[in-house]
Design a protein around this motif. Structure first.
Motif, PDB file in Angstrom:
ATOM      1  N   HIS A 184       0.877  -1.524   2.257  1.00  0.00           N
ATOM      2  CA  HIS A 184       1.116  -0.437   1.299  1.00  0.00           C
ATOM      3  C   HIS A 184      -0.073  -0.200   0.390  1.00  0.00           C
ATOM      4  O   HIS A 184      -0.118   0.770  -0.343  1.00  0.00           O
ATOM      5  CB  HIS A 184       2.352  -0.747   0.450  1.00  0.00           C
ATOM      6  N   HIS A 216       5.388  11.153  14.262  1.00  0.00           N
ATOM      7  CA  HIS A 216       6.431  11.576  13.326  1.00  0.00           C
ATOM      8  C   HIS A 216       5.988  12.839  12.580  1.00  0.00           C
ATOM      9  O   HIS A 216       6.716  13.824  12.497  1.00  0.00           O
ATOM     10  CB  HIS A 216       6.750  10.451  12.339  1.00  0.00           C
ATOM     11  N   PHE A 217       4.780  12.803  12.035  1.00  0.00           N
ATOM     12  CA  PHE A 217       4.345  13.954  11.237  1.00  0.00           C
ATOM     13  C   PHE A 217       4.001  15.162  12.109  1.00  0.00           C
ATOM     14  O   PHE A 217       4.244  16.294  11.712  1.00  0.00           O
ATOM     15  CB  PHE A 217       3.193  13.562  10.298  1.00  0.00           C
ATOM     16  N   TYR A 252      14.827   9.030   9.828  1.00  0.00           N
ATOM     17  CA  TYR A 252      13.679   9.176   8.929  1.00  0.00           C
ATOM     18  C   TYR A 252      13.195  10.641   8.891  1.00  0.00           C
ATOM     19  O   TYR A 252      12.957  11.211   7.828  1.00  0.00           O
ATOM     20  CB  TYR A 252      12.587   8.251   9.483  1.00  0.00           C
ATOM     21  N   GLN A 297       2.280   6.667  12.123  1.00  0.00           N
ATOM     22  CA  GLN A 297       3.279   7.712  11.895  1.00  0.00           C
ATOM     23  C   GLN A 297       2.791   9.075  12.389  1.00  0.00           C
ATOM     24  O   GLN A 297       3.371  10.112  12.059  1.00  0.00           O
ATOM     25  CB  GLN A 297       3.653   7.768  10.415  1.00  0.00           C
ATOM     26  N   THR A 332      -0.114   8.146   4.926  1.00  0.00           N
ATOM     27  CA  THR A 332       0.507   6.978   5.575  1.00  0.00           C
ATOM     28  C   THR A 332      -0.402   6.481   6.699  1.00  0.00           C
ATOM     29  O   THR A 332      -1.363   7.144   7.057  1.00  0.00           O
ATOM     30  CB  THR A 332       1.873   7.295   6.232  1.00  0.00           C
ATOM     31  N   GLY A 349      11.293   4.202   0.385  1.00  0.00           N
ATOM     32  CA  GLY A 349      12.273   3.871   1.412  1.00  0.00           C
ATOM     33  C   GLY A 349      13.381   3.058   0.754  1.00  0.00           C
ATOM     34  O   GLY A 349      13.306   1.842   0.689  1.00  0.00           O
ATOM     35  N   ASP A 384       2.229  12.910  -1.404  1.00  0.00           N
ATOM     36  CA  ASP A 384       3.281  11.958  -1.044  1.00  0.00           C
ATOM     37  C   ASP A 384       2.578  10.668  -0.649  1.00  0.00           C
ATOM     38  O   ASP A 384       1.933  10.600   0.388  1.00  0.00           O
ATOM     39  CB  ASP A 384       4.060  12.573   0.135  1.00  0.00           C
ATOM     40  N   GLU A 392      14.332   8.162  -0.395  1.00  0.00           N
ATOM     41  CA  GLU A 392      15.138   8.686   0.711  1.00  0.00           C
ATOM     42  C   GLU A 392      16.590   8.900   0.299  1.00  0.00           C
ATOM     43  O   GLU A 392      17.228   9.855   0.730  1.00  0.00           O
ATOM     44  CB  GLU A 392      15.064   7.719   1.905  1.00  0.00           C
ATOM     45  N   HIS A 407       7.845   8.725  -2.132  1.00  0.00           N
ATOM     46  CA  HIS A 407       8.992   8.831  -1.218  1.00  0.00           C
ATOM     47  C   HIS A 407       9.448   7.424  -0.827  1.00  0.00           C
ATOM     48  O   HIS A 407       9.215   6.946   0.284  1.00  0.00           O
ATOM     49  CB  HIS A 407       8.550   9.615   0.027  1.00  0.00           C
ATOM     50  N   ASN A 431       8.974   0.483   1.287  1.00  0.00           N
ATOM     51  CA  ASN A 431      10.392   0.313   1.562  1.00  0.00           C
ATOM     52  C   ASN A 431      10.915  -0.756   0.630  1.00  0.00           C
ATOM     53  O   ASN A 431      10.553  -1.920   0.751  1.00  0.00           O
ATOM     54  CB  ASN A 431      10.581  -0.100   3.015  1.00  0.00           C
ATOM     55  N   ASP A 451      12.870  13.645   6.024  1.00  0.00           N
ATOM     56  CA  ASP A 451      11.619  14.325   5.722  1.00  0.00           C
ATOM     57  C   ASP A 451      11.755  15.845   5.807  1.00  0.00           C
ATOM     58  O   ASP A 451      11.120  16.576   5.043  1.00  0.00           O
ATOM     59  CB  ASP A 451      10.501  13.827   6.646  1.00  0.00           C
ATOM     60  N   TYR A 500       0.510  13.963   3.053  1.00  0.00           N
ATOM     61  CA  TYR A 500       1.256  12.740   3.348  1.00  0.00           C
ATOM     62  C   TYR A 500       0.255  11.641   3.657  1.00  0.00           C
ATOM     63  O   TYR A 500      -0.534  11.772   4.587  1.00  0.00           O
ATOM     64  CB  TYR A 500       2.141  12.924   4.581  1.00  0.00           C
TER      65      TYR A 500
HETATM   66  N1  ARG Z   1       8.517   4.525   3.602  1.00  0.00           N
HETATM   67  C1  ARG Z   1       7.522   4.894   4.567  1.00  0.00           C
HETATM   68  C2  ARG Z   1       6.848   3.634   5.139  1.00  0.00           C
HETATM   69  O1  ARG Z   1       6.840   2.595   4.522  1.00  0.00           O
HETATM   70  C3  ARG Z   1       6.448   5.795   4.002  1.00  0.00           C
HETATM   71  C4  ARG Z   1       6.932   7.117   3.476  1.00  0.00           C
HETATM   72  C5  ARG Z   1       5.944   8.201   3.693  1.00  0.00           C
HETATM   73  N2  ARG Z   1       6.389   9.498   3.262  1.00  0.00           N
HETATM   74  C6  ARG Z   1       7.202  10.288   3.930  1.00  0.00           C
HETATM   75  N3  ARG Z   1       7.558  11.428   3.371  1.00  0.00           N
HETATM   76  N4  ARG Z   1       7.650   9.999   5.117  1.00  0.00           N
HETATM   77  O2  ARG Z   1       6.272   3.716   6.199  1.00  0.00           O
END
Ligand code: ARG
Length: 580
Positions: free
Chosen positions: A134, A339-340, A308, A336, A332, A162, A120, A259, A160, A125, A312, A330
């Motif tokens: 990014h 979050h994870f 969010y 985050q 990122t 946004g 992923d 999403e 994934h 976004n 997920d 993942y």
């Molecule tokens: N859209 C998110 C961002 O810009 C990243 C997505 C990462 N993947 C996920 N499954 N949450 O921070």
């Protein structure tokens, strides 16, 4: 691969001495100083401690058990009990031959038990311009996919996107109130991004705008036809914009399930989790609580909105069913992290609660921030985030200056531009991947385009240099590769031997870079290899070698070096050039 072959031999030699002996095998490493041989094994000392014996005696015992004479000269014991190994030249040559004759893989085997990975990554976004933040996920994710695929794993890349968040509330609000129709017709992307910036500004200044934006988002999520219509209309524009960047970087995804795709699953998911008691409602909001953790994972807000994390959770469920992965990665930034952590804990709770099959392994591959030369997060002069397209344009333009002033001048303008494209993009990708991913790094065009040092340009230059030897000498590369190299290779000079040994460490470097997804292990190796090649090139004339035998042997080394660098760069998503 060299190191693993040697470690295996030691494993046999120490088996039975102590149950902990196996754990000591990674003390067997390439020697720091060629004076002490090629590899050094430092396991006698810790082993002696465990056994209550003298280290030198233990070393002698290991050596007498060691069956390694097909690979090495007789091992030497030095100092307190170091075991020094020097590879036999015949063995080095035979391993080189394996690499030379393996067009595709340069002698690196695939894994015996391939796994299925979902990767992923990227996940920008949409509706916001894609920016430098990014870049890391995109570049790192692509490299990880290439490396995993090379090893024979099944890899499913999933972007994934946004494509459903508050930014659409902002766009919809802006579309209704501030859109310049004419500008929109002429250049929709630019106009939408102007509107987006305007609304963002207004949200900071006027609370009523923030409320209105939220309202538009809620309407979109609850299926309001007009909002959906605007969403459907603007989405393709920003998707096209993003796709242009992927195209430039030669990146494709197996799936792009953003999403929005998961939206229909969210309400039933939350209800199910409430029913089975994994999620709890407090004050109208729904969350999952974890033992020993004060902060719950919120999955439905008081106003009914999903988060969010809810998306997920649905995504893990979908991927598990659809792709049956062993691992989901993942990629990122480190912000985050929480979050994870929560997501992974929640998935384990759910799997335990529902008796779902064995847990899929979930891994957060996190990375740091891209900084400007002022040490702050990278921004343009006006304080905006730096758009990715503009950044790549600039890298290519600066590379073109390098090409035009350098050795590449004299080629046609079109060829020069194409070379600059590869060098510019390579510089950006390499600069990113050569960092420890968890550190922040300073984005500097000058540093990343330097012709010497740990840069893509330096490796690309080394490859181009080999190619120019072949064209200058009119050497038929296929005939060269086809013959039996064992009888033609010789590694008499120290610089030849040291280059040859470095070439044989490629497989280990690739493997190490994949453990824990750290491509900087591979870039460090490529840099070392390019350095060894440079020394070899200074000390060992190739086309002007003293005789044909030496010349052929050196050409074989040059060719394998170029192929190894090319393969390494290619696994990172970087192209090479014919001339520079
Ligand atoms: N859209 C998110 C961002 O810009 C990243 C997505 C990462 N993947 C996920 N499954 N949450 O921070």
């Amino acid at each position: 691969m060299l190191l693993s072959i040697i470690r295996e031999r030691f494993a046999d030699a120490v088996s039975g001495t102590s149950p902990a002996a196996d754990g000591l095998l990674d003390t067997i490493r390439p020697a720091q100083d060629p004076k002490f041989g090629d590899f050094q094994a430092n396991l006698a000392m810790p082993l002696a401690k465990q056994l209550g014996k003298k280290p030198r005696d233990v070393a002698a015992e290991i050596v007498s058990n060691l069956k390694i004479d097909d690979i090495c000269q007789p091992p030497e014991i030095a100092g307190p009990g170091f075991i020094n190994l020097r590879l036999k030249d015949e063995f080095i040559i035979q391993e080189l031959q394996t690499a030379i004759t393996d067009e595709e893989r340069l002698g690196i085997p695939k894994v015996n038990e391939p796994k299925t990975f979902v990767v992923d990554y990227s996940g920008p976004n949409v509706a916001k311009p894609m920016h430098v933040g990014h870049l890391r996920s995109t570049v790192l994710g692509n490299a990880v996919c290439r490396l995993l695929t090379f090893y024979g794993h099944r890899v499913i890349s999933d972007n994934h996107l946004g494509d459903w968040g508050t930014q659409f509330g902002m766009i919809i609000y802006g579309y209704r109130n501030f859109l310049d129709k004419k500008a929109y017709q002429e250049n929709p992307v630019e106009e939408l991004s102007r509107v987006y910036r305007l609304v963002r500004q207004k949200m900071d200044d006027e609370p009523s705008v923030a409320d209105a934006v939220l309202n538009e988002t809620v309407k979109l999520h609850s299926g309001n036809e007009e909002n959906l219509k605007i969403w459907r209309e603007v989405l393709p524009y920003s998707r096209d914009e993003i796709d242009k960047i992927y195209k430039r970087l030669n990146i494709t995804f197996d799936y792009t399930l953003g999403e929005s795709f998961y939206h229909p699953f969210l309400a039933p998911l939350v209800n199910d989790l409430l029913k089975c008691g994994i999620a709890v409602e407090t004050d109208g909001a729904v969350g999952i609580f974890f033992e020993g953790d004060d902060v719950p994972m919120l999955i439905r807000k008081k106003d009914g909105a999903f988060l969010y994390g809810t998306t997920d959770l649905a995504t893990v469920e979908y991927r598990t069913k659809e792709f049956k992965p062993d691992v989901i990665l993942y990629i990122t930034d480190f912000r985050q992290d929480l979050h994870f952590k929560h997501l992974f804990k929640a998935v384990r709770l759910i799997n335990r609660g529902t008796g779902a099959a064995a847990d899929v392994e979930l891994v957060h591959i996190k990375f740091g921030t891209v900084l400007g030369e002022d040490g702050k997060p990278f921004k343009t002069r006006s304080g905006d985030t730096v758009g990715l397209n503009g950044l790549l344009d600039e890298a290519e333009a600066k590379a073109l200056e390098v090409v035009n002033t350098g050795v590449g001048s004299g080629t046609s303008a079109a060829a020069g531009k194409e070379t600059a494209r590869k060098i510019g993009l390579g510089a950006v990708i390499y600069a990113d991947l050569s960092q420890n991913r968890e550190s922040d790094y300073v984005f500097s065009y000058d540093k990343m385009l330097a012709m010497t040092g740990n840069t893509a340009a330096y490796m690309q230059y080394a490859v181009a240099r080999v190619k120019s030897i072949f064209s200058k000498g009119n050497i038929g590369i296929n005939e060269l590769r086809a013959g039996n190299s064992v009888s033609r290779l010789q590694i008499a000079e120290p610089a030849e031997r040291s280059l040859a040994l470095e070439l044989l460490k490629f497989g280990e470097a690739v493997e190490a870079s994949l453990r824990d997804c750290r491509p900087n292990g591979l870039t460090a190796y490529l840099f070392e290899l390019a350095n060894k090649y440079s020394t070899f090139f200074e000390q060992c004339p190739v086309l002007k070698a003293e005789n044909e035998t030496v010349k052929t042997s050196r050409l074989l080394l040059c060719d394998l070096t170029a192929r190894t660098l090319e393969k390494g760069l290619n696994l990172l998503g970087i192209e090479t050039v014919e001339r520079m």
